[in-house]
Motif scaffolding. Structure first.
Motif, PDB file in Angstrom:
ATOM      1  N   THR A  83       0.837  -1.211   0.000  1.00  0.00           N
ATOM      2  CA  THR A  83       0.000   0.000   0.000  1.00  0.00           C
ATOM      3  C   THR A  83       0.869   1.258   0.000  1.00  0.00           C
ATOM      4  O   THR A  83       0.930   1.990  -0.980  1.00  0.00           O
ATOM      5  N   ARG A 106       3.119  12.250  15.462  1.00  0.00           N
ATOM      6  CA  ARG A 106       1.717  11.822  15.312  1.00  0.00           C
ATOM      7  C   ARG A 106       0.953  12.030  16.616  1.00  0.00           C
ATOM      8  O   ARG A 106       1.483  11.752  17.689  1.00  0.00           O
ATOM      9  N   ASN A 110      -4.120   8.299  18.280  1.00  0.00           N
ATOM     10  CA  ASN A 110      -4.500   7.645  17.027  1.00  0.00           C
ATOM     11  C   ASN A 110      -3.831   6.273  16.958  1.00  0.00           C
ATOM     12  O   ASN A 110      -2.642   6.182  16.710  1.00  0.00           O
ATOM     13  N   HIS A 115       1.018  -5.304  12.184  1.00  0.00           N
ATOM     14  CA  HIS A 115       1.282  -6.111  10.990  1.00  0.00           C
ATOM     15  C   HIS A 115       1.872  -7.450  11.410  1.00  0.00           C
ATOM     16  O   HIS A 115       2.850  -7.486  12.172  1.00  0.00           O
ATOM     17  N   SER A 242      -4.374   0.552   3.438  1.00  0.00           N
ATOM     18  CA  SER A 242      -5.292  -0.587   3.478  1.00  0.00           C
ATOM     19  C   SER A 242      -6.711  -0.146   3.861  1.00  0.00           C
ATOM     20  O   SER A 242      -6.915   0.911   4.466  1.00  0.00           O
ATOM     21  N   ARG A 256     -12.279   2.803   7.047  1.00  0.00           N
ATOM     22  CA  ARG A 256     -11.441   3.617   6.144  1.00  0.00           C
ATOM     23  C   ARG A 256     -11.403   2.937   4.782  1.00  0.00           C
ATOM     24  O   ARG A 256     -10.927   1.822   4.668  1.00  0.00           O
ATOM     25  N   ARG A 291     -14.686   5.978  16.271  1.00  0.00           N
ATOM     26  CA  ARG A 291     -14.338   4.568  16.102  1.00  0.00           C
ATOM     27  C   ARG A 291     -13.021   4.392  15.385  1.00  0.00           C
ATOM     28  O   ARG A 291     -12.293   3.458  15.617  1.00  0.00           O
ATOM     29  N   GLY A 294      -8.169   8.040  13.479  1.00  0.00           N
ATOM     30  CA  GLY A 294      -7.428   8.686  12.395  1.00  0.00           C
ATOM     31  C   GLY A 294      -8.280   9.687  11.634  1.00  0.00           C
ATOM     32  O   GLY A 294      -7.794  10.661  11.078  1.00  0.00           O
TER      33      GLY A 294
END
Ligand code: TXA
Ligand code: MG
Length: 411
Positions: A83, A106, A110, A115, A242, A256, A291, A294
């Motif tokens: 991605t 950041r 968030n 992975h 993703s 998302r 929910r 981000g």
């Protein structure tokens, strides 16, 4: 304090401030090339966790070096996924995750995607379950039709932390009762996770608010001096992040839009995703717990002002493009488009604007198909912003179906 004690004290303070300022030192950021085609996984490795064979020795050494950083230190490594490039650290370790937030700048509320390289690793390292009777038994059934066809790939699912026995750092999940997880299909990403045998928390490897990186040079631009290593595996072929799905809620939600289209989810979801709802940004206020946290932050923002033009046909596009150029004041304008400009040349376009005395226009193609536009979008935004240093970007919108949903979400 007598005079000699005072001098010693002052010297100590001076020495201390020298060493402590070097602890906020900038790191040397190394870039190591990895050849993805030299990494060979067996067919079932994403389930049984078997390790890949790596035929190219330089690629193997680079991956081992990166894996050692992830496994044995609190530092982070940037690596390519299918991605976008990710900035990874151990998802099990608070300090590694804090270092990710710090390097990216950041917002710390968030949460990050974890992975994994295989279902076997998910069971062992996150659920502390070494011998499940069925490999998928820790994953709710609603996800089974999708993950059995789409993992490894650009699909992130939410799972409950209930049976994880505190294995994941609470910094990874931001103290939520769910965690987000995916198996990336890029062999470099998977090999790094498999060799370190560590679930890796990884957001996109850009400075927060900037477009996500799809080349190692984008990562270097944003994070040089802040991270020790970037694995360079060339361009990311999908180009947007993703798709994040929540199958724990009723109805299930698409949190998302991303590299996996809604159409594909409906087609492959065995009927269980037919009533899936799309989370809308319009409902989210900046002080709210949402929910998918981000959503409430600024993302994908070049330094230049960006204007989105949503055309309905080539002729309408050209008419509105000309109107737009006429009305604006700018020094350097970039037009990102997938239309052929019907014979209109740069010279023609440059004559239209009379507001700005000295001005330049650059035109860049986004590609024709949804897949091409998706793959090119972030790279073109960065090119015109960081290399061409334009002050205004006019980017063309697309229809919000198939890849268009993720593209328009980013725009
Ligand atoms: O393709 C991708 O997903 C890339 C590559 C590196 O894998 N990663 C990525 O991570 O885009 P990031 O951190 O930029 O985006 C993670 C998204 C955010 O919108 C976050 O709010 C959401 O996933 N998320 C993570 N954990 C969550 C959770 N427990 N509940 C709801 N949303 C979550
Ligand atoms: Mg991101």
């Amino acid at each position: 304090m007598n005079i000699s004690k005072l001098i010693v004290h002052k010297l100590r303070r001076a020495l201390y401030s020298m060493t402590s300022s070097s602890s906020i030192q900038t790191l040397q950021t190394k870039i190591l090339k990895v050849d993805a085609s030299s990494i060979i996984f067996s067919t079932n490795s994403h389930i049984d966790g078997s390790l890949p064979t790596i035929t190219d020795i330089q690629s193997k050494n680079a991956l081992l070096e990166a894996a050692q950083i992830i496994r044995d230190t609190n530092e982070t490594v940037a690596f390519p996924t299918e991605t976008v490039y990710g900035l990874g650290g151990s998802a099990l370790n608070d300090q590694s995750v804090l270092n990710i937030y710090k390097a990216k700048n950041r917002p710390s509320d968030n949460p990050l995607i974890t992975h994994i390289s295989s279902i076997n690793q998910l069971n062992r390292k996150i659920f502390n379950d070494n011998s499940p009777s069925d490999p998928l038994e820790n994953i709710p059934k609603i996800y089974h039709p999708l993950i059995s066809k789409l993992w490894p790939g650009p699909l992130t699912i939410l799972l409950s932390t209930e049976n994880t026995h505190g294995s994941l750092s609470e910094r990874t999940t931001n103290f939520q009762s769910t965690f987000a997880v995916r198996i990336p299909s890029n062999p470099i990403a998977r090999a790094l996770i498999a060799l370190s045998d560590t679930p890796i928390a990884a957001p996109s490897a850009n400075t927060s608010t900037k477009p996500s990186p799809t080349l190692a040079s984008h990562v270097f631009h944003d994070l040089k001096g802040k991270i020790p290593l970037i694995l360079d595996g060339g361009p990311c072929n999908i180009g947007v992040e993703s798709t994040v799905l929540d199958g724990l809620s009723n109805p299930p939600m698409l949190l998302r839009p991303g590299g996996l289209t809604m159409e594909k989810i409906l087609k492959l979801g065995n009927g269980q995703w037919d009533n899936c709802k799309v989370e809308s940004k319009l409902n989210v206020k900046s002080n709210e717990v949402v929910r998918t946290p981000g959503m409430k932050y600024k993302h994908y923002s070049p330094n230049a002002k960006v204007v989105l033009l949503i055309p309905s046909s080539t002729n309408e596009y050209l008419a509105r493009l000309i109107d737009f150029i006429k009305m604006q004041t700018f020094n350097k304008l970039a037009i990102l488009t997938s239309y052929h400009l019907n014979g209109l040349s740069l010279d023609d376009l440059s004559q239209i604007n009379t507001n700005s005395k000295e001005h330049t226009i650059v035109i860049k193609s986004l590609g024709q198909t949804g897949e091409e536009i998706q793959a090119n979008l972030f790279a073109r935004l960065r090119e015109v912003d960081e290399d061409d240093k334009v002050d205004l970007i006019l980017v063309e919108g697309v229809t919000e179906n198939e890849e268009g949903l993720a593209i328009m979400n980013r725009l």
